[in-house]
Design a protein around this motif. Structure first.
Motif, PDB file in Angstrom:
ATOM      1  N   LEU A 109       0.821  -1.208   0.000  1.00  0.00           N
ATOM      2  CA  LEU A 109       0.000   0.000   0.000  1.00  0.00           C
ATOM      3  C   LEU A 109       0.855   1.259   0.000  1.00  0.00           C
ATOM      4  O   LEU A 109       0.606   2.185  -0.771  1.00  0.00           O
ATOM      5  CB  LEU A 109      -0.929   0.008   1.222  1.00  0.00           C
ATOM      6  N   LEU A 110       1.882   1.295   0.832  1.00  0.00           N
ATOM      7  CA  LEU A 110       2.754   2.468   0.894  1.00  0.00           C
ATOM      8  C   LEU A 110       3.493   2.697  -0.426  1.00  0.00           C
ATOM      9  O   LEU A 110       3.700   3.831  -0.842  1.00  0.00           O
ATOM     10  CB  LEU A 110       3.743   2.336   2.055  1.00  0.00           C
ATOM     11  N   ARG A 111       3.886   1.610  -1.103  1.00  0.00           N
ATOM     12  CA  ARG A 111       4.507   1.742  -2.430  1.00  0.00           C
ATOM     13  C   ARG A 111       3.492   2.281  -3.440  1.00  0.00           C
ATOM     14  O   ARG A 111       3.819   3.128  -4.260  1.00  0.00           O
ATOM     15  CB  ARG A 111       5.018   0.389  -2.921  1.00  0.00           C
ATOM     16  N   ALA A 112       2.258   1.789  -3.374  1.00  0.00           N
ATOM     17  CA  ALA A 112       1.236   2.187  -4.345  1.00  0.00           C
ATOM     18  C   ALA A 112       0.884   3.670  -4.236  1.00  0.00           C
ATOM     19  O   ALA A 112       0.645   4.320  -5.252  1.00  0.00           O
ATOM     20  CB  ALA A 112      -0.014   1.337  -4.168  1.00  0.00           C
ATOM     21  N   ILE A 113       0.846   4.206  -3.034  1.00  0.00           N
ATOM     22  CA  ILE A 113       0.488   5.618  -2.869  1.00  0.00           C
ATOM     23  C   ILE A 113       1.702   6.534  -2.934  1.00  0.00           C
ATOM     24  O   ILE A 113       1.567   7.745  -2.812  1.00  0.00           O
ATOM     25  CB  ILE A 113      -0.304   5.854  -1.568  1.00  0.00           C
ATOM     26  N   GLY A 114       2.883   5.951  -3.113  1.00  0.00           N
ATOM     27  CA  GLY A 114       4.088   6.752  -3.313  1.00  0.00           C
ATOM     28  C   GLY A 114       4.708   7.312  -2.052  1.00  0.00           C
ATOM     29  O   GLY A 114       5.510   8.235  -2.121  1.00  0.00           O
ATOM     30  N   LYS A 115       4.368   6.779  -0.900  1.00  0.00           N
ATOM     31  CA  LYS A 115       4.924   7.278   0.351  1.00  0.00           C
ATOM     32  C   LYS A 115       6.236   6.602   0.723  1.00  0.00           C
ATOM     33  O   LYS A 115       7.012   7.120   1.516  1.00  0.00           O
ATOM     34  CB  LYS A 115       3.928   7.066   1.503  1.00  0.00           C
ATOM     35  N   ALA A 116       6.494   5.401   0.161  1.00  0.00           N
ATOM     36  CA  ALA A 116       7.716   4.672   0.511  1.00  0.00           C
ATOM     37  C   ALA A 116       8.118   3.764  -0.647  1.00  0.00           C
ATOM     38  O   ALA A 116       7.334   3.515  -1.550  1.00  0.00           O
ATOM     39  CB  ALA A 116       7.494   3.844   1.778  1.00  0.00           C
ATOM     40  N   GLU A 117       9.364   3.300  -0.580  1.00  0.00           N
ATOM     41  CA  GLU A 117       9.864   2.344  -1.562  1.00  0.00           C
ATOM     42  C   GLU A 117      10.715   1.310  -0.847  1.00  0.00           C
ATOM     43  O   GLU A 117      11.121   1.502   0.302  1.00  0.00           O
ATOM     44  CB  GLU A 117      10.666   3.046  -2.648  1.00  0.00           C
ATOM     45  N   ASN A 118      10.976   0.196  -1.522  1.00  0.00           N
ATOM     46  CA  ASN A 118      11.810  -0.852  -0.931  1.00  0.00           C
ATOM     47  C   ASN A 118      13.208  -0.311  -0.688  1.00  0.00           C
ATOM     48  O   ASN A 118      13.676   0.582  -1.393  1.00  0.00           O
ATOM     49  CB  ASN A 118      11.899  -2.056  -1.861  1.00  0.00           C
ATOM     50  N   ASP A 119      13.887  -0.896   0.286  1.00  0.00           N
ATOM     51  CA  ASP A 119      15.247  -0.435   0.565  1.00  0.00           C
ATOM     52  C   ASP A 119      16.271  -1.100  -0.338  1.00  0.00           C
ATOM     53  O   ASP A 119      17.459  -0.907  -0.170  1.00  0.00           O
ATOM     54  CB  ASP A 119      15.600  -0.661   2.037  1.00  0.00           C
ATOM     55  N   GLY A 120      15.819  -1.882  -1.319  1.00  0.00           N
ATOM     56  CA  GLY A 120      16.736  -2.493  -2.278  1.00  0.00           C
ATOM     57  C   GLY A 120      16.970  -3.967  -2.046  1.00  0.00           C
ATOM     58  O   GLY A 120      17.445  -4.659  -2.924  1.00  0.00           O
TER      59      GLY A 120
END
Length: 80
Positions: A32-43
């Motif tokens: 959800l956080l990735r979809a709304i652009g608030k966070a991304e994976n740390d790699g």
């Protein structure tokens, strides 16, 4: 799942700024956080995600077959 904030957000009772690393409680929260652009994976990718899901293709019907029949007749009885 380990993530990095891309926008300021409040998660888990903490205020996070841009670039702050944090851990999500569930994979659903991470998605959800990735979809709304608030966070991304740390790699780092989890090992479980790299394995293909073969459970959906194990039925003997093939890829193009639907579970139920489609309505192809005017009397609305399923055929197939």
């Amino acid at each position: 799942m380990k993530m990095i904030a891309t926008k300021p957000l409040r998660y888990g009772g903490k205020q996070l700024d841009v670039g702050d690393p944090f851990e999500t409680k569930t994979d659903r929260d991470a998605k959800l956080l990735r979809a709304i652009g608030k966070a991304e994976n740390d790699g780092e990718l989890r090992e479980e995600q790299s394995e293909p899901d073969t459970a959906t293709e194990s039925s003997g019907r093939g890829k193009g077959h639907k579970a139920g029949g489609t309505y192809q007749r005017r009397d609305m009885r399923a055929k197939g």
